[in-house]
Enzyme design. Structure first.
Site, PDB file in Angstrom:
ATOM      1  N   GLU A   1       0.755  -1.075   0.134  1.00 33.85           N
ATOM      2  CA  GLU A   1       0.154  -0.245   0.106  1.00 33.85           C
ATOM      3  C   GLU A   1       0.757   1.128  -0.096  1.00 33.85           C
ATOM      4  OE1 GLU A   1       0.108  -2.609   1.933  1.00 33.85           O
ATOM      5  OE2 GLU A   1      -1.866  -2.966   2.907  1.00 33.85           O
TER       6      GLU A   1
ATOM      7  N   CYS B   1      -0.260   0.649   7.578  1.00 28.18           N
ATOM      8  CA  CYS B   1      -0.571   0.816   6.111  1.00 28.18           C
ATOM      9  C   CYS B   1      -2.056   1.604   6.309  1.00 28.18           C
ATOM     10  CB  CYS B   1      -0.839  -0.347   5.449  1.00 28.18           C
ATOM     11  SG  CYS B   1       0.665  -1.040   4.889  1.00 28.18           S
TER      12      CYS B   1
ATOM     13  N   LEU C   1       7.639 -19.250 -24.575  1.00 27.14           N
ATOM     14  CA  LEU C   1       7.594 -19.126 -23.072  1.00 27.14           C
ATOM     15  C   LEU C   1       7.479 -17.684 -22.438  1.00 27.14           C
ATOM     16  CD1 LEU C   1       9.701 -21.986 -21.324  1.00 27.14           C
ATOM     17  CD2 LEU C   1       7.157 -21.946 -21.844  1.00 27.14           C
TER      18      LEU C   1
ATOM     19  N   PRO D   1       5.752 -34.756 -21.478  1.00 23.66           N
ATOM     20  CA  PRO D   1       5.206 -36.028 -20.576  1.00 23.66           C
ATOM     21  C   PRO D   1       6.349 -36.604 -19.831  1.00 23.66           C
ATOM     22  CG  PRO D   1       4.971 -36.716 -23.024  1.00 23.66           C
ATOM     23  CD  PRO D   1       5.224 -35.098 -22.675  1.00 23.66           C
TER      24      PRO D   1
ATOM     25  N   ALA E   1       7.031 -34.344 -16.777  1.00 24.03           N
ATOM     26  CA  ALA E   1       5.862 -34.307 -15.892  1.00 24.03           C
ATOM     27  C   ALA E   1       6.205 -35.675 -15.022  1.00 24.03           C
ATOM     28  CB  ALA E   1       4.710 -34.429 -16.594  1.00 24.03           C
TER      29      ALA E   1
HETATM   30  C1  AOF Z   1       0.456  -5.059   4.681  1.00 23.46           C
HETATM   31  N1  AOF Z   1       0.970  -4.748   3.348  1.00 23.46           N
HETATM   32  O1  AOF Z   1       2.597  -5.190   1.817  1.00 23.46           O
HETATM   33  C2  AOF Z   1       2.634  -6.428   3.771  1.00 23.46           C
HETATM   34  C3  AOF Z   1       1.901  -6.660   5.316  1.00 23.46           C
HETATM   35  O2  AOF Z   1       7.666  -6.451   9.869  1.00 23.46           O
HETATM   36  P1  AOF Z   1       6.793  -5.842   8.675  1.00 23.46           P
HETATM   37  O3  AOF Z   1       6.675  -4.297   9.136  1.00 23.46           O
HETATM   38  O4  AOF Z   1       7.240  -5.860   7.401  1.00 23.46           O
HETATM   39  O5  AOF Z   1       5.431  -6.532   9.032  1.00 23.46           O
HETATM   40  C4  AOF Z   1       5.012  -7.667   8.707  1.00 23.46           C
HETATM   41  C5  AOF Z   1       3.770  -8.062   8.873  1.00 23.46           C
HETATM   42  O6  AOF Z   1       2.940  -7.213   8.272  1.00 23.46           O
HETATM   43  C6  AOF Z   1       3.342  -9.425   8.057  1.00 23.46           C
HETATM   44  O7  AOF Z   1       3.455 -10.449   9.062  1.00 23.46           O
HETATM   45  C7  AOF Z   1       1.977  -9.253   7.654  1.00 23.46           C
HETATM   46  O8  AOF Z   1       1.200  -9.417   8.651  1.00 23.46           O
HETATM   47  C8  AOF Z   1       2.063  -7.951   7.440  1.00 23.46           C
HETATM   48  N2  AOF Z   1       2.431  -7.707   6.041  1.00 23.46           N
HETATM   49  N3  AOF Z   1       0.858  -5.952   5.521  1.00 23.46           N
HETATM   50  O9  AOF Z   1      -0.445  -4.239   4.906  1.00 23.46           O
HETATM   51  C9  AOF Z   1       2.019  -5.485   3.053  1.00 23.46           C
HETATM   52  N4  AOF Z   1       3.712  -7.194   3.522  1.00 23.46           N
HETATM   53 ZN    ZN Z   2       1.544  -2.874   6.075  1.00 20.81          ZN
END
Ligand code: AOF
Ligand code: ZN
Length: 369
Positions: free
Chosen positions: A72, A104, A223, A293, A296
């Site tokens: 965000e 955020c 690809l 195949p 796989a």
């Molecule tokens: C969000 N947006 O892009 C991510 C989130 O140690 P930090 O600050 O990086 O926080 C990690 C935690 O924040 C992670 O465990 C998850 O709960 C959240 N990650 N949250 O709003 C993000 N990467």
């Molecule tokens: Zn965040």
């Protein structure tokens, strides 16, 4: 007189908004899966798209690893003043904590975002509470859009971190009678256009596409990931081929100009585990296995397939190459029986018959998770 008209217009707008948000969430999932982000067990892969009230994309962002801005924050930074009044479409509930970066929730509120749509709730108790905070600040919040797809994406990185190897999605297309090529070797196109578009959508969410040397020698695939107009996307997964056989450098997989400069790699091994180890060392966490195949069968017998995506095309060949080579199974009691996790009918495009897509989880990985 004007009341029903107005009501109809409102419904239409609502429908348009839902469609715009769904396509933005699909894009956010691709952003979340951006190749090359280093593997760290406690880091979530998150994508964010800011939409203007008319549905246009204002900015995009994704999380690039520990200590870097959250998705965000990255998108808000690109948008600047233009973030005001937008809808933030995020793959994960915005965090409400100060971890390695600020919350955020507060960043979205300060930027004047008016609506937040997210896929998965944040199960991390430390970061949770985002929804309540946003709503208290008067922001309209909608949760759960494409939540199953976001959860599947999170599973990919969880397995990669646990197993210290890339997650493997084996994708193939087959006829009703299990053929992936006709007797003369022709295999274009087994699946219809709808299935091919869907394949590109899934390719965009992995960071590596892997085939065997035989496929490169015979089919010469590009690809690349392309959009509905057949244009390559700006960000391309790594194109990898494995096998000991030498390949001519004129094969399209080695042509960087087809993939916007994206590289390709020839792994000189026939051993699936060795190939995955090499890819993991290159920060690869999600392999899309599209080889023939033989490849796989090698991955299946090594127990190195984590997910199977099959497009079944409604026609018969009666002869031709099987979708998978010999698995050493001689009696039905020993059949390889994955668990079906999704069945989707893809309506035919351009007057074609529909294709059916099955998503399956092999029995062993299913028991673990
Ligand atoms: C969000 N947006 O892009 C991510 C989130 O140690 P930090 O600050 O990086 O926080 C990690 C935690 O924040 C992670 O465990 C998850 O709960 C959240 N990650 N949250 O709003 C993000 N990467
Ligand atoms: Zn965040």
């Amino acid at each position: 007189m004007s009341t029903p008209d107005r009501r109809r217009r409102t419904t239409m707008q609502h429908h348009d908004r839902a469609a715009a948000e769904k396509s933005a969430m699909r894009r956010a999932l691709v952003l979340a899966a951006t190749p090359g982000v280093p593997m760290v067990a406690d880091t979530r892969r998150v994508g964010c798209v800011l939409l203007a009230p008319d549905g246009g994309v204002v900015a995009e962002g994704h999380h690039r690893g520990p200590g870097t801005p959250h998705a965000e924050a990255a998108a808000l930074d690109v948008a600047g003043e233009r973030a005001r009044g937008t809808t933030a479409v995020v793959t994960l509930e915005p965090c409400h904590h100060t971890g390695r970066t600020g919350p955020c929730t507060e960043a979205l509120i300060a930027a004047g975002v008016s609506r937040v749509v997210y896929a998965e709730s944040d199960a991390n108790p430390v970061a949770a509470g985002g929804r309540a905070r946003l709503e208290a600040a008067g922001i309209d919040v909608d949760a759960g859009l494409l939540a199953d797809e976001a959860a599947a994406l999170a599973d990919v990185y969880r397995l990669a971190a646990r197993e210290q190897r890339p997650f493997v999605t084996w994708k193939f297309a087959t006829t009703l009678d299990g053929r992936s090529a006709a007797a003369d070797g022709t295999s274009r196109w087994v699946s219809g256009r709808a299935a091919r578009l869907d394949t590109h959508r899934l390719r965009a969410r992995c960071d590596t596409m892997l085939v065997g040397t035989n496929t490169v020698a015979v089919d010469d695939p590009q690809l690349t990931v392309r959009d509905a107009e057949d244009r390559p996307l700006a960000t391309q997964p790594l194109r990898a081929v494995m096998g000991e056989r030498d390949l001519s450098s004129d094969r399209r997989i080695f042509d960087a100009s087809l993939a916007g400069g994206a590289p390709s790699v020839h792994l000189r091994t026939r051993d699936p585990a060795a190939a995955l180890a090499e890819l993991f060392a290159l920060d690869r966490q999600h392999v899309f296995l599209e080889g023939g195949p033989t490849l796989a069968a090698a991955f299946l017998t090594a127990g190195l397939v984590d997910e199977i995506v099959v497009y079944v095309a409604p026609f018969l060949l009666g002869a031709g190459r099987s979708a998978v080579a010999d698995l050493g199974i001689t009696t039905i009691a020993d059949a390889f029986r994955p668990v079906v996790t999704d069945v989707t009918v893809l309506p035919g495009l351009d007057g074609e018959e529909p294709d059916v897509r099955l998503v399956l989880t092999p029995p062993s990985t299913h028991e673990e998770s």
